[in-house]
Design a protein around this motif. Structure first.
Motif, PDB file in Angstrom:
ATOM      1  N   VAL A  83       0.857  -1.197   0.000  1.00 13.02           N
ATOM      2  CA  VAL A  83       0.000   0.000   0.000  1.00 13.02           C
ATOM      3  C   VAL A  83       0.890   1.242   0.000  1.00 13.02           C
ATOM      4  CG1 VAL A  83      -1.748   1.291   1.299  1.00 13.02           C
ATOM      5  CG2 VAL A  83      -1.815  -1.215   1.275  1.00 13.02           C
ATOM      6  N   SER A  85       1.437   5.475  -1.903  1.00 14.01           N
ATOM      7  CA  SER A  85       1.069   6.477  -2.904  1.00 14.01           C
ATOM      8  C   SER A  85       2.231   7.446  -3.082  1.00 14.01           C
ATOM      9  CB  SER A  85      -0.226   7.212  -2.519  1.00 14.01           C
ATOM     10  OG  SER A  85      -0.123   7.781  -1.242  1.00 14.01           O
ATOM     11  N   ARG A  90      -0.573  12.203  -2.166  1.00 13.28           N
ATOM     12  CA  ARG A  90      -1.146  11.736  -0.896  1.00 13.28           C
ATOM     13  C   ARG A  90      -2.292  12.638  -0.439  1.00 13.28           C
ATOM     14  NH1 ARG A  90       4.684   9.833   1.710  1.00 13.28           N
ATOM     15  NH2 ARG A  90       4.870   8.078   0.258  1.00 13.28           N
ATOM     16  N   ARG A  91      -3.124  12.078   0.409  1.00 14.01           N
ATOM     17  CA  ARG A  91      -4.281  12.780   0.986  1.00 14.01           C
ATOM     18  C   ARG A  91      -5.256  13.266  -0.075  1.00 14.01           C
ATOM     19  NH1 ARG A  91      -3.463  13.057   6.914  1.00 14.01           N
ATOM     20  NH2 ARG A  91      -1.459  12.020   7.060  1.00 14.01           N
ATOM     21  N   GLY A  93      -7.311  10.829  -1.353  1.00 14.00           N
ATOM     22  CA  GLY A  93      -8.315   9.764  -1.335  1.00 14.00           C
ATOM     23  C   GLY A  93      -8.023   8.608  -2.285  1.00 14.00           C
ATOM     24  N   VAL A  95      -5.739   6.109  -2.085  1.00 11.43           N
ATOM     25  CA  VAL A  95      -5.580   4.813  -1.430  1.00 11.43           C
ATOM     26  C   VAL A  95      -6.918   4.353  -0.852  1.00 11.43           C
ATOM     27  CG1 VAL A  95      -4.495   3.689   0.553  1.00 11.43           C
ATOM     28  CG2 VAL A  95      -3.098   4.897  -1.125  1.00 11.43           C
ATOM     29  N   ARG A  96      -7.700   5.300  -0.370  1.00 12.76           N
ATOM     30  CA  ARG A  96      -9.043   4.913   0.111  1.00 12.76           C
ATOM     31  C   ARG A  96      -9.817   4.232  -1.019  1.00 12.76           C
ATOM     32  NH1 ARG A  96     -13.170   5.136   3.364  1.00 12.76           N
ATOM     33  NH2 ARG A  96     -12.065   6.061   5.100  1.00 12.76           N
ATOM     34  N   PHE A 123      -5.162   4.231  10.713  1.00 12.75           N
ATOM     35  CA  PHE A 123      -5.455   4.389   9.282  1.00 12.75           C
ATOM     36  C   PHE A 123      -6.367   3.258   8.805  1.00 12.75           C
ATOM     37  CE2 PHE A 123      -4.464   3.577   4.788  1.00 12.75           C
ATOM     38  CZ  PHE A 123      -4.672   4.835   4.241  1.00 12.75           C
ATOM     39  N   ARG A 126     -10.197   2.759  10.002  1.00 13.06           N
ATOM     40  CA  ARG A 126     -11.246   3.388   9.190  1.00 13.06           C
ATOM     41  C   ARG A 126     -11.829   2.426   8.161  1.00 13.06           C
ATOM     42  NH1 ARG A 126      -9.865   9.142   8.121  1.00 13.06           N
ATOM     43  NH2 ARG A 126      -8.265   9.719   9.613  1.00 13.06           N
TER      44      ARG A 126
HETATM   45  C1  LIG Z   1      -0.260   5.859   4.008  1.00 11.67           C
HETATM   46  C2  LIG Z   1      -0.519   6.211   2.574  1.00 11.67           C
HETATM   47  C3  LIG Z   1      -0.585   4.942   1.752  1.00 11.67           C
HETATM   48  C4  LIG Z   1      -1.867   6.953   2.499  1.00 11.67           C
HETATM   49  O1  LIG Z   1      -2.169   7.216   1.156  1.00 11.67           O
HETATM   50  P1  LIG Z   1      -3.121   8.403   0.727  1.00 11.67           P
HETATM   51  O2  LIG Z   1      -3.301   8.316  -0.752  1.00 11.67           O
HETATM   52  O3  LIG Z   1      -2.610   9.670   1.277  1.00 11.67           O
HETATM   53  O4  LIG Z   1      -4.463   8.020   1.485  1.00 11.67           O
HETATM   54  P2  LIG Z   1      -5.882   8.662   1.258  1.00 11.67           P
HETATM   55  O5  LIG Z   1      -5.766  10.063   0.754  1.00 11.67           O
HETATM   56  O6  LIG Z   1      -6.707   7.735   0.429  1.00 11.67           O
HETATM   57  O7  LIG Z   1      -6.413   8.660   2.729  1.00 11.67           O
HETATM   58  C5  LIG Z   1      -7.386   7.762   3.232  1.00 11.67           C
HETATM   59  C6  LIG Z   1      -7.823   8.221   4.586  1.00 11.67           C
HETATM   60  O8  LIG Z   1      -6.773   8.088   5.540  1.00 11.67           O
HETATM   61  C7  LIG Z   1      -6.405   9.342   6.094  1.00 11.67           C
HETATM   62  N1  LIG Z   1      -4.952   9.339   6.208  1.00 11.67           N
HETATM   63  C8  LIG Z   1      -4.062   9.459   5.217  1.00 11.67           C
HETATM   64  N2  LIG Z   1      -2.819   9.345   5.717  1.00 11.67           N
HETATM   65  C9  LIG Z   1      -2.949   9.140   7.048  1.00 11.67           C
HETATM   66  C10 LIG Z   1      -2.041   8.963   8.114  1.00 11.67           C
HETATM   67  N3  LIG Z   1      -0.719   8.987   7.907  1.00 11.67           N
HETATM   68  N4  LIG Z   1      -2.526   8.749   9.345  1.00 11.67           N
HETATM   69  C11 LIG Z   1      -3.857   8.710   9.578  1.00 11.67           C
HETATM   70  N5  LIG Z   1      -4.768   8.888   8.607  1.00 11.67           N
HETATM   71  C12 LIG Z   1      -4.327   9.117   7.355  1.00 11.67           C
HETATM   72  C13 LIG Z   1      -6.924  10.364   5.111  1.00 11.67           C
HETATM   73  O9  LIG Z   1      -7.190  11.576   5.747  1.00 11.67           O
HETATM   74  C14 LIG Z   1      -8.180   9.689   4.595  1.00 11.67           C
HETATM   75  O10 LIG Z   1      -9.230   9.805   5.534  1.00 11.67           O
HETATM   76  P3  LIG Z   1     -10.751   9.986   5.023  1.00 11.67           P
HETATM   77  O11 LIG Z   1     -10.955   9.009   3.916  1.00 11.67           O
HETATM   78  O12 LIG Z   1     -11.551   9.703   6.236  1.00 11.67           O
HETATM   79  O13 LIG Z   1     -10.807  11.382   4.558  1.00 11.67           O
HETATM   80  C15 LIG Z   1       0.588   7.120   1.987  1.00 11.67           C
HETATM   81  O14 LIG Z   1       0.724   8.228   2.836  1.00 11.67           O
HETATM   82  C16 LIG Z   1       1.933   6.454   1.839  1.00 11.67           C
HETATM   83  O15 LIG Z   1       2.262   5.941   0.760  1.00 11.67           O
HETATM   84  N6  LIG Z   1       2.760   6.437   2.918  1.00 11.67           N
HETATM   85  C17 LIG Z   1       4.062   5.798   2.899  1.00 11.67           C
HETATM   86  C18 LIG Z   1       3.948   4.278   2.779  1.00 11.67           C
HETATM   87  C19 LIG Z   1       3.105   3.624   3.830  1.00 11.67           C
HETATM   88  O16 LIG Z   1       3.207   3.885   4.998  1.00 11.67           O
HETATM   89  N7  LIG Z   1       2.212   2.713   3.376  1.00 11.67           N
HETATM   90  C20 LIG Z   1       1.346   1.943   4.225  1.00 11.67           C
HETATM   91  C21 LIG Z   1       1.948   0.629   4.531  1.00 11.67           C
HETATM   92  S1  LIG Z   1       0.969  -0.335   5.599  1.00 11.67           S
END
Ligand SMILES: CC(C)(COP(=O)(O)OP(=O)(O)OC[C@H]1O[C@@H](n2cnc3c(N)ncnc32)[C@H](O)[C@@H]1OP(=O)(O)O)[C@@H](O)C(=O)NCCC(=O)NCCS
Length: 391
Positions: A83, A85, A90-91, A93, A95-96, A123, A126
């Protein structure tokens, strides 16, 4: 934004830059990319989805094809991984949207449950996931097991390279899958990568049957023997593997081994000096999380006596469900007039045996009137799952 499923071959051009940036030291090298490409044959059966814009992948998610024992019933399981992005995307939506599509698709393809290792549990909370125990790590000196050197146990241990011991190690995992709550295994395609691991595997046999197996490495003379999970079919398997560890008394200073939460290493010997740790930290050392993807697929699960009608507000498992024990096996039917409301995470916590109904309420995962607490507690008694597979 285009959301689509990709093949394993497409992952190197699309997923690799996202995953490498998120999870590896970077900038990465051409060799890193080649190594990733070389591993993709182990991902042929993995379901991978990406979000792309103008031909560039901005986010990706994947589900490994796995199987898991939940209270004695073995289900197809979606092991969520990869998972990530792009930092600029990021942020938004993405990954959601991808995760929702992934869980829907894996459920349609027959997965009753899903598990993952979160970077931050809130995360995935949710998305209806709830925490299950992380393994414990026991660290001890081989001297504590000295009594086992003299024990005459009905079995033997063989030290093999991973390629030679793979079949026995894999066979024991398949056996544990049918017997151990929470135990999960990869499909043959994904698990084949372990055959190439640079590990020893100690295989314990009794009467020709594999009764224990543990992968391990020795870091240096006078150093540590670092083992993965102590896999055993029973006490004899454990005793044989511990006896094998005891034989390293003048070679290594410490044995470090992963255990389930119900292991009590201080009871392994009279003079055992041991430190048993369960440490959890974001983002790399988290406890796994799980969720139910399909309530009807739980029919037949061994449960305690009772009947209850629950409501679950959720995209995947939403509805009113009438749950009943028929001679100790769960029956599931669409119901009406629920007495209890549970979130997907709250319901999953009861099914996996990690929280009792009072804790579910205290954690804000449902509303359970006092009268329904004894029924839910009896039907879904606490029972700690042991999830061994790392992904
Ligand atoms: C974590 C990660 C995958 C999130 O991707 P993203 O595209 O920003 O996620 P989204 O925009 O779809 O967010 C989904 C929801 O989670 C929330 N969210 C995003 N990042 C978050 C975080 N670090 N902590 C808590 N909530 C978070 C968003 O606000 C959103 O909430 P909502 O749907 O209620 O509005 C991205 O930040 C990333 O690639 N991080 C580095 C790699 C990593 O940690 N991957 C996960 C491995 S388990």
């Amino acid at each position: 934004m285009n959301f689509r499923q990709i093949t394993a071959a497409e992952r190197t051009a699309t997923m690799f830059p996202l995953q490498a940036y998120a999870f590896m030291p970077s900038p990465w090298t051409a060799e890193d990319e080649e190594a990733y490409r070389g591993r993709m044959r182990f991902f042929e059966t993995t379901l991978t989805l990406i979000a792309e814009e103008d031909g560039q992948a901005l986010a990706g998610v994947a589900a490994l094809r796995m199987r898991q024992n939940v209270r004695g019933l073995v289900h197809d399981m979606a092991g969520v991984a990869s998972v990530s992005s792009h930092p600029m995307a990021r942020r938004r939506g993405l990954v959601r949207e991808l995760l929702e599509r992934l869980l829907r698709q894996t459920r349609e393809e027959g997965c009753a449950v899903s598990a993952l290792y979160p970077f931050r549990p809130s995360f995935y909370a949710r998305f209806g996931f709830v925490g299950v125990p992380r393994h414990r790590t026991a660290t001890f000196t081989p001297e504590g097991l000295a009594h086992l050197l003299r024990a005459d146990l009905p079995g033997e241990v063989e030290r093999l390279s991973m390629s030679d011991g793979f079949a026995a190690w894999q066979g024991l995992q398949q056996q544990l899958l049918t017997r151990r709550h929470g135990f999960a295994v990869f499909d043959d395609v994904r698990s084949a990568e372990f055959r190439e691991d640079e590990y020893w595997v100690a295989v314990a046999r009794s009467g020709g049957e594999v009764v224990g197996a543990v992968r391990y490495q020795v870091d240096r003379h006078g150093g540590d023997l670092i083992a993965s999970h102590l896999l055993c079919a029973g006490s004899l398997g454990r005793a044989l593997l511990l006896q094998f560890f005891a034989r390293h008394v003048d070679q290594v200073a410490q044995i470090v081994v992963r255990l389930s939460t119900d292991e009590v290493p201080e009871l392994w010997g009279t003079d055992m000096q041991v430190s048993t740790e369960g440490s959890v930290a974001n983002p790399t050392e988290n406890a796994p999380m799980v969720r139910v993807l399909d309530v009807e697929a739980l029919a037949g699960t061994p449960v305690g006596p009772g009947a209850i009608t629950i409501e679950i507000p959720d995209e995947l498992i939403g509805g009113v469900w009438q749950l009943e024990s028929a001679g100790g096996a769960l029956t599931v039917a669409k119901g009406s007039a629920p007495s209890v409301t549970l979130s997907a995470a709250g319901f999953s916590a009861l099914v996996y045996g990690v929280l009792d109904p009072v804790e579910v309420v205290a954690r804000g995962l449902g509303s359970v009137p006092a009268a329904a607490i004894p029924t839910l507690s009896t039907m879904f008694p606490r029972e700690m799952p042991y999830l061994v597979a790392d992904f």
